[in-house]
Write a protein that holds these residues in place. Structure first.
Motif, PDB file in Angstrom:
ATOM      1  N   ASP A 195     -15.708  22.990  61.363  1.00  0.00           N
ATOM      2  CA  ASP A 195     -16.949  23.299  60.716  1.00  0.00           C
ATOM      3  C   ASP A 195     -17.958  22.798  60.617  1.00  0.00           C
ATOM      4  N   ASP A 196     -17.665  21.524  60.378  1.00  0.00           N
ATOM      5  CA  ASP A 196     -19.007  20.268  60.311  1.00  0.00           C
ATOM      6  C   ASP A 196     -18.362  18.847  60.095  1.00  0.00           C
ATOM      7  N   CYS A 197     -19.250  18.019  60.502  1.00  0.00           N
ATOM      8  CA  CYS A 197     -18.666  16.743  60.410  1.00  0.00           C
ATOM      9  C   CYS A 197     -20.023  15.821  60.256  1.00  0.00           C
ATOM     10  N   ASN A 198     -19.772  14.542  59.571  1.00  0.00           N
ATOM     11  CA  ASN A 198     -20.750  13.457  59.628  1.00  0.00           C
ATOM     12  C   ASN A 198     -20.207  12.165  60.249  1.00  0.00           C
ATOM     13  N   PHE A 199     -21.266  11.237  60.497  1.00  0.00           N
ATOM     14  CA  PHE A 199     -20.828  10.009  60.917  1.00  0.00           C
ATOM     15  C   PHE A 199     -21.169   8.814  60.432  1.00  0.00           C
ATOM     16  N   HIS A 200     -20.698   7.816  60.373  1.00  0.00           N
ATOM     17  CA  HIS A 200     -21.074   6.360  59.909  1.00  0.00           C
ATOM     18  C   HIS A 200     -22.434   6.116  60.800  1.00  0.00           C
ATOM     19  N   GLU A 201     -23.091   5.254  60.115  1.00  0.00           N
ATOM     20  CA  GLU A 201     -24.231   4.933  60.803  1.00  0.00           C
ATOM     21  C   GLU A 201     -24.373   4.129  62.063  1.00  0.00           C
ATOM     22  N   ASN A 245     -16.300  11.796  58.955  1.00  0.00           N
ATOM     23  CA  ASN A 245     -15.764  12.761  58.092  1.00  0.00           C
ATOM     24  C   ASN A 245     -15.907  14.225  58.645  1.00  0.00           C
ATOM     25  N   TYR A 246     -14.860  15.030  58.639  1.00  0.00           N
ATOM     26  CA  TYR A 246     -14.772  16.304  59.133  1.00  0.00           C
ATOM     27  C   TYR A 246     -14.330  17.208  58.045  1.00  0.00           C
ATOM     28  N   ARG A 247     -14.756  18.753  58.210  1.00  0.00           N
ATOM     29  CA  ARG A 247     -14.335  19.720  57.482  1.00  0.00           C
ATOM     30  C   ARG A 247     -13.824  20.948  58.376  1.00  0.00           C
ATOM     31  N   GLN A 306     -26.425  14.447  59.367  1.00  0.00           N
ATOM     32  CA  GLN A 306     -25.168  14.152  59.796  1.00  0.00           C
ATOM     33  C   GLN A 306     -24.634  12.904  59.136  1.00  0.00           C
ATOM     34  N   HIS A 307     -25.405  12.254  58.507  1.00  0.00           N
ATOM     35  CA  HIS A 307     -25.103  10.699  58.004  1.00  0.00           C
ATOM     36  C   HIS A 307     -24.031  10.860  56.942  1.00  0.00           C
ATOM     37  N   ALA A 308     -22.952   9.775  57.050  1.00  0.00           N
ATOM     38  CA  ALA A 308     -21.913   9.800  56.149  1.00  0.00           C
ATOM     39  C   ALA A 308     -22.418   9.823  54.961  1.00  0.00           C
ATOM     40  N   ALA A 345     -23.769  23.405  55.699  1.00  0.00           N
ATOM     41  CA  ALA A 345     -22.541  22.893  56.246  1.00  0.00           C
ATOM     42  C   ALA A 345     -22.553  21.350  55.906  1.00  0.00           C
ATOM     43  N   THR A 405     -19.640  19.421  53.687  1.00  0.00           N
ATOM     44  CA  THR A 405     -18.820  18.546  53.897  1.00  0.00           C
ATOM     45  C   THR A 405     -18.861  17.245  52.928  1.00  0.00           C
ATOM     46  N   SER A 409     -16.686  17.790  50.190  1.00  0.00           N
ATOM     47  CA  SER A 409     -15.292  17.862  50.239  1.00  0.00           C
ATOM     48  C   SER A 409     -14.946  16.288  50.745  1.00  0.00           C
ATOM     49  N   SER A 410     -15.519  15.603  51.126  1.00  0.00           N
ATOM     50  CA  SER A 410     -15.239  14.111  51.435  1.00  0.00           C
ATOM     51  C   SER A 410     -15.896  13.300  50.270  1.00  0.00           C
TER      52      SER A 410
END
Lengths: 451, 821
Positions: free
Chosen positions: A257-263, A289-291, B252-254, B286, B290, B293-294
């Protein structure tokens, strides 16, 4: 900005206390602890992570049985402070290897040193283990990892005993090995938490996978790394549509569905071939991280039934089936069921020849528990519970029982089927061949079966 | 050569008393001059011990001079421990601070850059008097240091200096030096240290490439840059889109703090473009989910609070995402509560059935608090929907669960539901009639049940008999709320079914008349007299025909909601309160530091200097700095990132939402006599410590409150306190009519809204308002009954400002006792 930072044990002792702005009284730790311990609210509620007492804002996170707290006088961003606290925890873990009350007490001078550089005048400066290395002079005093009960991060990845040494991930990033040289190795962990709710008819109401690709690098010289994921990975736009694709979409296709990333992650080639490029900083960090709400194969099916068997009696039957391959074994599987409030006694009847299983009933909260140390893929287990009730009329017995909630850990298994195709270390030397560990694990986050 | 001191393993031991301190003192003294090999290790052990005592709150300040003496070393670890110690105690030992300053200044010139930096940082962090003159030199050389670490420390040092002495900062040309440094220095660590102070604001805005550079900053600096960008107003829509495209990948940053700061930029930039604003909502959904949930539950909570805010603002946009708001078994209760509210908000005709089904599952939850909330949520959904048929069924099923708390919550809801939808009474009453009153324990639920018994006495055959049971146990009923409701219910039942109820009514009235609670007694008396007057009249008063309630009052005004939205990505969102409600400086002031007098002094001092700084002529450099400090100084607010500035007094109307409240006390000379009065009086009645701890109160000279509003407030508020005062004989003699007292009280800024009576009995209603209160708030209402012959005065206070009640009561008391003197 932050006025103070402190760490309290669960008994309320100060383990670390650092003041940055001198605008909050020193008694804050005590005020905080009292507030958390005696949180006023309705039955059984716990204190929220952020609250205000007399104009002082208290923000805290709970890690390893310790309370990490920041205070502030101003209207800060709560996320910023909580992220910062969590980051301080991570840095401490990188340095100490194992984070708990004992290691923190032994290394409190080192932690003060870290805090001095991470925050100045209440402003976060750097939380990178890498950068901090050059400013920090105390050597960590590592505590004997063998004495720690084996439930550390490493243990959960063990499939039998064939994989890797249990202490690998609990060692400090900075401390030298007793043997002298540091071992060159890198760990990539795909950790998934799954949440599934089944209706009373066994139909899946909601399901979600929350995953993290976590990396911990012990490589020297900060080489660049390429991490390749499934080529057919797709990242959805908008939550709803993914449900529709679920059935008919390409076989084996993983749709997040979605994700994010470390810098540190660069996505230059991500659209092209689903590779992440990064220079991993020292220490542990989440790469991504993802969902996912796409339907997936659930690892366990549970069939609970309850029925009247007489005036003051009822019988609950729990059947669990492991739906994964028989090469895989789930660990520490626990099922909990709240029983009707009129239950006075529960008698358990395990299958013949059942081993590594135990049962328990707590009268105080009418909760029963069934633990299975190991469950092999494809196997099925059954438990009969005979209940003695104090009330004769029990028309509502079904409503008063449940839901069944389940906890488990399945090493080398992941629900989303997201894979690391390869982990490449971009370095010229041919002789350089560090250990590379790619590990998978799935935990139950909220695995609920309604009656 | 001193013998090696015996030392125990450190850190966990606690000192057995004074003896141990003395022992440490001797040991340190012995080591101070020693040059023996291994002495550094011994020192380290001792220092560790001292620091561990300090951490657990034991006062080790008596070791100050020994600690400083021992710090003449090249061991960095020792130095660091010493700096930590010194920073902690220098303030309370001003006599020793000079010693500290000397050795820190010396260290600032150390050959080793690490020590130079550390010493400079500690020097700037000491909060001692007259520090400024010692700071300027080291800071100046620090900014020019060859090593980046020292320069970075120096930049934050300038910020610290600005906090203590803005003028000194300006006079020494630090702003210009900083500016030059920014242009010259390529060190990215330094850059973000600048940003930490927010000093770079202007530079940033004038050079758009700095936004391009955002990825080079650390995540923490990114948050601060974004915070500033959020205040920027672009020149045209194109610029808006440029900025948004540039920042798009930050979503999209963690790190949730980066994402929320970016969202704030997006929301602010598109505020005037309704359609784009809505697109932004769609875009951020979205990433927010995310983040929820993380991460740890704590981090999830902070993000969820923001998602909650957005859902409450635009529930329609989230109505198809309701499944994401379902509670998870493992969620902590603070997260579940938010999710329940969100589920309630997004319910519409398409998803209501599923949401209510899900909520009904939670009602059986083992977590009682959540079960209650879930039932309330079902009720709220019922009250906001048109088609409530299914929901009513659901609620009625709750009653069959026979769990006390479920029954209790449900009864309250059914009552509200009947007030809105009287047409459902048939179905509801049939079920409510089956509820055994034995299972209803909570006062609210009892009251709800009684209300229904009275209101629907005709539909419930055994209503009089149930009521009879209640009346019989009148004496055991602890809650006055329930007794009041019972009285009314019996009366209503009587109007409908007189023959069966007459006896019960008599018993209820008798019980009420002898009730110890004033309200119950009064209501009993009222009913008795009304009934004496005639049953019809009584019915007209007690049981007039009712209209269905169409809308229940919203708890939060839209103005407050907007204010919270303006404070996106701050604590305001978590507390669901605008920041002025929890950070109002007037309410905290310097008084809370009574345990530490020196802090007290330094705080007051710094706030004074800051006030002074606001009057300094604004020039470019000053603003460079003050922009960064707006949160801390509540002054010079930089508006919109352009070059127009808003004076502190106008910042209230500034649209950017940084709501500032001018400092109380001294800035309002007109009201200052009230303070003198207050302090003088409370000194005589309270101990000095408690006076100090009392929040200051300044009354508004011209409060506005019309009689209608007064009456409404009087009804709403509970009596906060009741006092009896004796009057002097002169006062009694002067009080021949109400007028003289009215005039007298007015001089004390307490105004009369109504008065009446004849000698010897007078009754007055007074009111006053604290100054700077927001409209409609901060009122004190007083009912004052005076008997001249007895020279006695009974005063009932009501207020929505309970923190200040004591102060106000003191003012009022002094005013009334001074009457006639």
């Amino acid at each position: 900005m932050i006025s103070q930072f402190f760490v309290l044990s669960l008994r309320g002792d100060n383990i670390i206390f650092r003041d940055y702005r001198a605008d909050v009284p020193k008694s804050s730790a005590e005020i905080f602890f009292r507030k958390v311990k005696f949180w006023k609210g309705e039955e059984g509620e716990e204190a929220p992570p952020v609250f205000n007492v007399d104009g002082v804002n208290y923000l805290h996170v709970k890690v390893a049985g310790l309370l990490f707290v920041a205070t502030s006088r101003v209207n800060v961003s709560p996320s910023l402070v909580l992220e910062l606290l969590q980051r301080i925890v991570r840095v401490a873990k990188d340095y100490l290897g194992v984070l708990n009350e004992e290691s923190l007490r032994k290394n409190f001078v080192l932690v003060y040193e870290l805090l001095d550089e991470t925050i100045d005048f209440g402003y976060p400066q750097t939380t990178s283990t890498e950068v901090l290395k050059s400013y920090v002079f105390n050597e960590p005093i590592t505590i004997d990892a063998a004495r720690i009960p084996n439930l550390g991060a490493a243990a959960i990845f063990m499939q039998g005993s064939r994989r890797m040494p249990g202490t690998a991930v609990t060692k400090s990033v900075v401390a030298n090995e007793p043997g002298g040289k540091k071992r060159e190795e890198i760990f990539v962990d795909i950790i998934e938490k799954i949440s599934v709710t089944f209706s009373s008819s066994g139909y899946i109401l909601t399901s979600e996978v929350d995953g993290t690709i976590q990396m911990k690098s012990y490589l020297t010289g900060n080489p660049e790394i390429r991490l390749a994921l499934n080529e057919d990975l797709s990242i959805g736009s908008g939550g709803g549509s993914n449900y529709e694709y679920g059935g008919s979409g390409g076989m084996g296709m993983v749709m997040l569905d979605d994700c994010n990333f470390h810098e540190s992650v660069r996505l230059d080639d991500f659209d092209l071939d689903r590779t992440l490029t990064l220079v991993p900083p020292d220490g542990e960090f989440p790469v991504m991280n993802y969902r996912m709400t796409q339907e997936f194969k659930v690892p366990f099916k549970v069939y609970p039934t309850i029925s009247d068997v007489g005036a003051f009696k009822a019988e609950l039957v729990l059947k669990v089936r492991a739906e994964f391959a028989n090469t895989i074994t789930a660990n520490s599987v626990v099922l909990r069921v709240p029983l009707p409030k009129s239950t006075t006694r529960a008698t358990f009847q395990l299958e013949l020849g059942a081993s590594g299983q135990s049962t328990d009933f707590k009268e105080s909260n009418k909760m029963m528990e069934w633990s299975l140390r190991k469950v092999t893929g494809g196997s099925e287990h059954l438990l009969r519970v005979k209940l003695t009730l104090s009330q004769e009329r029990n028309a509502n017995i079904k409503k008063e029982t449940g839901p069944v909630s389940m906890n488990f850990t399945i090493p080398m298994y992941n629900a989303s089927r997201l894979q690391v195709r390869y982990l490449q270390i971009v370095k010229k030397s041919k002789t350089y061949n560090p250990y590379r560990w790619v590990r998978y694990v799935t935990h139950a986050n909220s695995y609920v079966v309604r009656l | 050569m001193p013998p090696p001191p015996p030392h125990r393993p450190t850190s966990t031991s606690t000192p057995s008393g004074k003896g141990e301190l003395a022992e440490l003192k001797t040991q340190l003294r012995q080591l101070a001059g020693s040059r023996a090999p291994g002495v550094e290790d011994l020192k380290r052990e001792l220092y560790k011990k001292v620091i561990s005592y300090m951490t657990i709150g034991i006062d080790v300040s008596p070791l100050f001079s020994e600690m400083v003496m021992c710090s003449a070393t090249s061991d960095v670890v020792l130095k660091k421990m010493c700096y930590l110690y010194v920073g902690n105690y220098a303030r309370v030992h001003p006599d020793l601070a000079l010693l500290t300053i000397n050795f820190l200044q010396k260290d600032c010139q150390d050959e080793y850059p690490m020590i130079r930096g550390l010493a400079l940082r500690s020097l700037c962090s000491l909060r001692v008097q007259n520090l400024v003159e010692y700071l300027v030199g080291p800071l100046r050389s620090g900014l020019k240091d060859t090593h980046g670490y020292v320069r970075t420390v120096a930049v934050l040092g300038v910020l610290k200096l600005y906090h203590i002495a803005p003028n000194a900062c300006k006079d020494n040309d630090f702003p210009a030096m900083l500016k030059e440094l920014i242009h010259r220095d390529g060190d990215s660590q330094l850059h973000f240290s600048f940003v930490s102070g927010g000093i770079q604001f202007f530079y940033l805005m004038n050079n758009e490439h700095m936004i391009y550079m955002i990825k080079d900053f650390s995540e923490w600096a990114q948050c601060l840059v974004l915070e500033m960008v959020a205040k920027y107003v672009p020149e045209d829509p194109n610029e808006t889109f440029d900025i948004m495209n540039l920042l798009e990948d930050r979503l999209q940053h963690a790190n949730s703090a980066v994402v929320l700061a970016t969202i704030k930029v997006f929301l602010n930039l598109t505020m005037s473009m309704a359609d784009v604003h809505q697109q932004v909502y769609e875009r951020i959904k979205a990433p927010l989910m995310t983040l929820v949930s993380s991460g740890s539950p704590e981090q999830s909570y902070a993000v969820l609070c923001h998602l909650h805010l957005l859902v409450m603002r635009a529930p329609v946009l989230f109505s198809s995402d309701y499944k994401h708001f379902y509670c998870r078994y493992s969620d902590p209760s603070y997260i579940k509560k938010l999710k329940l509210e969100m589920l309630t908000a997004v319910a519409n005709e398409n998803n209501t059935y599923e949401i209510v089904t899900e909520l009904s599952e939670y009602a059986a939850n083992v977590d009682v608090a959540i079960a209650r909330e879930s039932i309330r949520a079902v009720g709220k959904i019922a009250l906001q929907q048109y088609d409530v048929n299914a929901i009513v069924d659901r609620l009625l099923q709750f009653l069959e669960m026979e769990k006390d708390y479920v029954t209790a919550e449900t009864l309250v809801l059914v009552k509200d539901l009947l007030r809105k939808y009287p047409q459902w009474s048939q179905d509801c009453i049939a079920v409510v009639g089956n509820v055994s009153s034995k299972h209803v324990q909570e006062p609210k639920a009892k009251a709800a049940l009684l209300w229904m018994l009275g209101e629907y006495a005709l539909e419930m055959p055994d209503a009089p008999y149930v009521l009879e049971g209640f009346v019989e146990s009148w004496a055991e009923e602890e809650s006055p709320e329930v007794r009041l409701e019972l009285l009314t219910a019996v009366a209503k039942c009587f109007f409908r079914r007189a023959p069966e109820t007459q006896k019960i009514l008599g018993a209820a009235l008798a019980a009420a008349l002898s009730d110890a609670h004033q309200d119950v007694h009064d209501r009993g008396l009222l009913y008795y007299r009304l009934l004496q007057h005639g049953v019809e009249t009584a019915e007209r008063v007690i049981n007039p025909p009712k209209q269905a309630v169409s809308v229940f009052a919203d708890t939060q005004s839209s103005e407050i909601k907007d204010r919270i939205f303006d404070e996106f990505n701050t604590l305001a969102v978590v507390y669901q309160q605008p920041s002025y409600m929890f950070l109002d400086k007037e309410h905290r002031g310097a008084f809370e530091f009574s345990d530490d007098t020196s802090t007290n002094a330094s705080v007051t001092e710094s706030s004074e200097t800051m006030l002074a700084s606001q009057s300094v002529d604004a020039n470019d450099n000053d603003l460079l700095l003050s922009a960064s400090e707006k949160e801390d100084t509540r002054g010079n607010l930089v508006s919109n990132g352009s070059s127009s500035y808003v004076a502190p007094s106008n910042s209230l109307i500034d649209g950017l939402g940084s709501f500032t409240v001018p400092p109380a006390a001294s800035s309002l000379p007109t009201a200052s006599f009230a303070i003198d009065d207050l302090l003088g009086l409370s000194l005589s009645t309270n101990s000095p410590e408690s006076t100090l701890a009392q929040p200051s109160l300044v009354l508004n000279a011209k409060p506005a409150l019309n009689p209608g509003a007064f009456q409404q407030k009087w009804r709403q508020l509970p009596v906060a306190s009741t006092e009896d005062y004796g009057l002097s004989s002169q006062a009694a003699a002067n009080l021949t009519g109400p007028q003289p007292l009215l005039k007298h009280m007015q001089t004390h800024l307490i105004h009369c809204i109504a008065s009446g009576g004849q000698a010897p009995n007078f009754k007055f209603f007074f009111f006053a308002q604290k100054s700077n209160a927001s409209t409609g708030l901060g009122y004190f209402l007083v009912e004052c009954i005076i008997n001249v012959t007895a020279r006695k005065c009974t005063v009932n206070y009501k207020t929505d400002e309970s923190d200040l009640l004591e102060s106000f009561a003191a003012v009022f008391k002094s005013a009334i006792l001074n009457f006639g003197v």
